[in-house]
Design an enzyme around this catalytic site. Structure first.
Site, PDB file in Angstrom:
ATOM      1  N   GLU A 102       0.776  -1.191  -0.208  1.00  0.00           N
ATOM      2  CA  GLU A 102       0.118   0.034  -0.028  1.00  0.00           C
ATOM      3  C   GLU A 102       0.851   1.366  -0.247  1.00  0.00           C
ATOM      4  O   GLU A 102       1.709   1.598   0.922  1.00  0.00           O
ATOM      5  CB  GLU A 102      -0.844  -0.099   1.312  1.00  0.00           C
ATOM      6  CG  GLU A 102      -1.785  -1.064   1.323  1.00  0.00           C
ATOM      7  CD  GLU A 102      -3.096  -1.071   0.406  1.00  0.00           C
ATOM      8  OE1 GLU A 102      -3.272   0.210  -0.123  1.00  0.00           O
ATOM      9  OE2 GLU A 102      -3.892  -1.986   0.126  1.00  0.00           O
ATOM     10  N   CYS A 122      -2.254   9.659   2.304  1.00  0.00           N
ATOM     11  CA  CYS A 122      -1.944   9.060   1.068  1.00  0.00           C
ATOM     12  C   CYS A 122      -2.875   9.360  -0.180  1.00  0.00           C
ATOM     13  O   CYS A 122      -2.400   9.292  -1.274  1.00  0.00           O
ATOM     14  CB  CYS A 122      -1.700   7.389   1.142  1.00  0.00           C
ATOM     15  SG  CYS A 122      -3.119   6.549   1.617  1.00  0.00           S
TER      16      CYS A 122
HETATM   17  P1  NAD Z   1       7.185   5.058   7.335  1.00  0.00           P
HETATM   18  O1  NAD Z   1       8.388   5.915   7.992  1.00  0.00           O
HETATM   19  O2  NAD Z   1       6.265   4.779   8.722  1.00  0.00           O
HETATM   20  O3  NAD Z   1       7.509   3.561   7.194  1.00  0.00           O
HETATM   21  C1  NAD Z   1       6.677   2.524   6.853  1.00  0.00           C
HETATM   22  C2  NAD Z   1       6.981   1.255   7.554  1.00  0.00           C
HETATM   23  O4  NAD Z   1       8.455   0.563   7.024  1.00  0.00           O
HETATM   24  C3  NAD Z   1       7.355   1.617   9.335  1.00  0.00           C
HETATM   25  O5  NAD Z   1       6.738   0.581   9.876  1.00  0.00           O
HETATM   26  C4  NAD Z   1       8.843   1.512   9.076  1.00  0.00           C
HETATM   27  O6  NAD Z   1       9.318   1.045  10.278  1.00  0.00           O
HETATM   28  C5  NAD Z   1       9.222   0.675   7.978  1.00  0.00           C
HETATM   29  N1  NAD Z   1      10.564   0.719   7.277  1.00  0.00           N
HETATM   30  C6  NAD Z   1      11.204   1.943   7.219  1.00  0.00           C
HETATM   31  N2  NAD Z   1      12.311   1.908   6.523  1.00  0.00           N
HETATM   32  C7  NAD Z   1      12.642   0.401   6.589  1.00  0.00           C
HETATM   33  C8  NAD Z   1      13.641  -0.147   5.999  1.00  0.00           C
HETATM   34  N3  NAD Z   1      14.628   0.206   5.457  1.00  0.00           N
HETATM   35  N4  NAD Z   1      13.669  -1.703   6.008  1.00  0.00           N
HETATM   36  C9  NAD Z   1      12.482  -1.974   6.541  1.00  0.00           C
HETATM   37  N5  NAD Z   1      11.238  -1.473   7.008  1.00  0.00           N
HETATM   38  C10 NAD Z   1      11.294  -0.022   7.078  1.00  0.00           C
HETATM   39  O7  NAD Z   1       6.215   5.553   6.554  1.00  0.00           O
HETATM   40  P2  NAD Z   1       6.500   6.291   5.213  1.00  0.00           P
HETATM   41  O8  NAD Z   1       7.317   5.339   4.219  1.00  0.00           O
HETATM   42  O9  NAD Z   1       7.068   7.827   5.314  1.00  0.00           O
HETATM   43  O10 NAD Z   1       5.132   6.384   4.862  1.00  0.00           O
HETATM   44  C11 NAD Z   1       4.664   7.423   4.021  1.00  0.00           C
HETATM   45  C12 NAD Z   1       4.284   6.815   2.405  1.00  0.00           C
HETATM   46  O11 NAD Z   1       3.205   5.748   2.658  1.00  0.00           O
HETATM   47  C13 NAD Z   1       3.563   7.940   1.725  1.00  0.00           C
HETATM   48  O12 NAD Z   1       4.157   7.583   0.396  1.00  0.00           O
HETATM   49  C14 NAD Z   1       2.283   7.597   1.686  1.00  0.00           C
HETATM   50  O13 NAD Z   1       1.550   7.944   0.552  1.00  0.00           O
HETATM   51  C15 NAD Z   1       2.168   6.037   1.779  1.00  0.00           C
HETATM   52  N6  NAD Z   1       0.918   5.574   2.347  1.00  0.00           N
HETATM   53  C16 NAD Z   1       0.303   4.691   1.653  1.00  0.00           C
HETATM   54  C17 NAD Z   1      -0.917   4.221   2.224  1.00  0.00           C
HETATM   55  C18 NAD Z   1      -1.908   3.438   1.535  1.00  0.00           C
HETATM   56  O14 NAD Z   1      -2.927   2.772   2.378  1.00  0.00           O
HETATM   57  N7  NAD Z   1      -1.657   3.100   0.404  1.00  0.00           N
HETATM   58  C19 NAD Z   1      -1.425   4.786   3.549  1.00  0.00           C
HETATM   59  C20 NAD Z   1      -0.599   5.540   4.289  1.00  0.00           C
HETATM   60  C21 NAD Z   1       0.902   6.023   3.600  1.00  0.00           C
END
Ligand code: NAD
Length: 471
Positions: free
Chosen positions: A225, A259
């Site tokens: 997602e 998102c």
């Molecule tokens: P985040 O930083 O919370 O990361 C998401 C998860 O990935 C966390 O649990 C984190 O611990 C893990 N993570 C981070 N780096 C990692 C690595 N190197 N290896 C393994 N795991 C790792 O969130 P984010 O990525 O900043 O989220 C924002 C993005 O998510 C935006 O692009 C947003 O559009 C998207 N998003 C999508 C949805 C959806 O339902 N489609 C919902 C919310 C957010």
């Protein structure tokens, strides 16, 4: 996966904790059949609903600490969303779990055939920080409904909510089947080493590639997602007052950290000159003259994101807002005009309260522009012209489309939620979540008699003729 990404995972796992025993315990419980039992699923979903109802105040407080989330937004998009999802799944899980009979052709008679949903096993749910409760627990509701054991890993960037989830889940849900692991990269990397039966990951596309590469080692299927630049096309015939209000709501709820928020507007010069002041009016009506003082307006999650967003304010010129306060992690609801298509704000998903308006004189031009980029998670168009609406639906590939509003498809239980291309793969929500966490097993049962000789050797001309007729 690139060499550096492999190194990344390997380095981070060197000092990472080992969750093998957690995984093995869950696997053993799954094999015992406990989570498969419909009464267990029913009770767990009811407990999840109860957790949302009884712990509303603590959850609201944690979300406020992490994101300055207004209580109404916490209730609609997190607490009641999760409770409602659990209730929706609970009411329907018996129907969803039933075998679905399919036609058995003459050649396979006498016999009957059906599809039987079976739980996948032990699954991993990795959530993001922007809706930290919803993005872990709504996925969990789907996993439970389908009869799985699960590990959930909330985002470390929403630490108060993560800690609260870790505290509440064992109090309400079966700890032999559902476990919470808190942490960041080392913990997630260690979890990704394990042969889960499915991974639901929510977050950005860079980490999604790491998740998918790690999953590939175990042939673990993934649902991703992700996000992207969700466009918002406004045609001149739209009701501009309502359009402005609905765009402002979609963009500035949760301080733009959604998102499916409209990322940018595509419209013609004449429409822009009428629309932008109306967006200004909508912002004032929602948040007053000083949004920083408003209880209805959220905060940027951390300084890193504050700095990233601040650097985007130089694209085009600030028409509305633009004020910021690093200490308070505040960026005003901002509209940028005169934004060039190659400017910094148009290079990446904004994920904050900055709304660029990009000129596009025709629908053709807008569609071409959107199609030149990655497939977005959401696509919005405001128009009264049904031909334009049809073209947008057919020609713009994106996860979800909403005509004449933003984000409201999230309120429809029966619609799947998921991206396409760069915005993700797979979907969940309601029955779609149940299917994501189930395998549709194909089952056939044959009668003992008669056992026609047709398919058995020796193959004769007569057998061949009969088989051709039966097909
Ligand atoms: P985040 O930083 O919370 O990361 C998401 C998860 O990935 C966390 O649990 C984190 O611990 C893990 N993570 C981070 N780096 C990692 C690595 N190197 N290896 C393994 N795991 C790792 O969130 P984010 O990525 O900043 O989220 C924002 C993005 O998510 C935006 O692009 C947003 O559009 C998207 N998003 C999508 C949805 C959806 O339902 N489609 C919902 C919310 C957010």
């Amino acid at each position: 996966m690139t060499e550096s990404a492999i190194q990344n995972i390997e380095q981070s796992t060197a000092s990472a904790p080992d969750y093998t025993s957690v995984f093995k315990d869950l696997q053993a419980t799954f094999r015992s059949g406990r989570s498969r039992d419909l009464a267990w699923r029913d009770a767990q979903l009811a407990a999840l609903e109860r957790m949302m109802a009884e712990r509303e105040a603590e959850i609201t407080e944690a979300l406020h600490q992490d994101l300055g989330k207004p209580p109404l937004e916490s209730w609609t998009a997190e607490i009641s969303y999760v409770g409602g999802d659990a209730a929706y799944c609970r009411k329907r899980l018996r129907r969803w779990s039933k075998p679905r009979k399919v036609h058995t052709p003459a050649i396979a008679q006498p016999g009957k055939s059906w599809m039987q949903p079976e739980p996948l096993g032990t699954v991993l749910i990795i959530g993001a920080w922007n809706y930290p409760l919803q993005l872990t627990l709504a996925g969990l509701a789907a996993a439970i409904a389908a009869g799985n054991c699960a590990v959930i890993k909330p985002s470390e960037l929403a630490p108060a909510t993560s800690a609260l989830i870790a505290k509440l889940v064992p109090d309400y849900l079966d700890p032999d089947c559902i476990r919470v692991v808190e942490g960041g990269i080392p913990e997630t990397s260690a979890l990704l080493e394990l042969p889960f039966d499915h991974i639901l990951y929510t977050g950005n596309g860079v980490v999604a590639r790491i998740v998918m590469a790690a999953a590939a080692k175990n042939l673990t299927p993934v649902t991703l997602e992700l996000g992207g630049k969700s466009p918002c096309v406004v045609l001149p015939d739209a009701n501009l007052e309502t359009t402005a209000r609905r765009i402002a709501w979609g963009k500035f709820s949760n301080a733009g950290q959604t998102c499916i928020a409209p990322d940018y507007i595509l419209t013609d010069a004449a429409t822009e000159s009428k629309l932008v002041p109306l967006i200004g009016d909508a912002i004032r009506k929602m948040y007053g003259d000083d949004p920083q003082a408003s209880d209805s307006y959220g905060q940027i999650v951390n300084e890193r994101h504050f700095d990233r967003l601040s650097s985007l304010l130089g694209s085009g010129h600030v028409e509305i807002g633009g004020q910021s306060d690093r200490e308070a992690r505040y960026i005003a609801p901002t509209v940028l005009c005169g934004v060039a298509r190659d400017s910094a704000v148009m290079q990446e998903e904004i994920f904050g309260p900055i709304l660029p308006v990009v000129r596009s004189e025709t629908l053709d031009e807008s569609i071409d522009f959107i199609r030149d980029g990655d497939k977005p998670l959401a696509g919005y168009i405001f128009t009264k012209d049904s031909a334009a609406e049809r073209r947008f639906i057919e020609e713009v590939s994106c996860g979800n489309t909403c005509i004449n509003d933003t984000m409201m498809f999230m309120a429809v239980d029966e619609l799947p939620f998921g991206g396409v291309g760069a915005s993700g793969m797979g979907a969940y929500s309601g029955e779609h979540g149940f299917r994501t966490f189930s395998h549709m097993k194909a089952v056939m049962k044959r009668a003992w008699w008669p056992d026609l000789a047709l398919r058995y050797a020796p193959y004769t001309e007569q057998k061949f003729k009969t088989l051709r007729r039966l097909r």
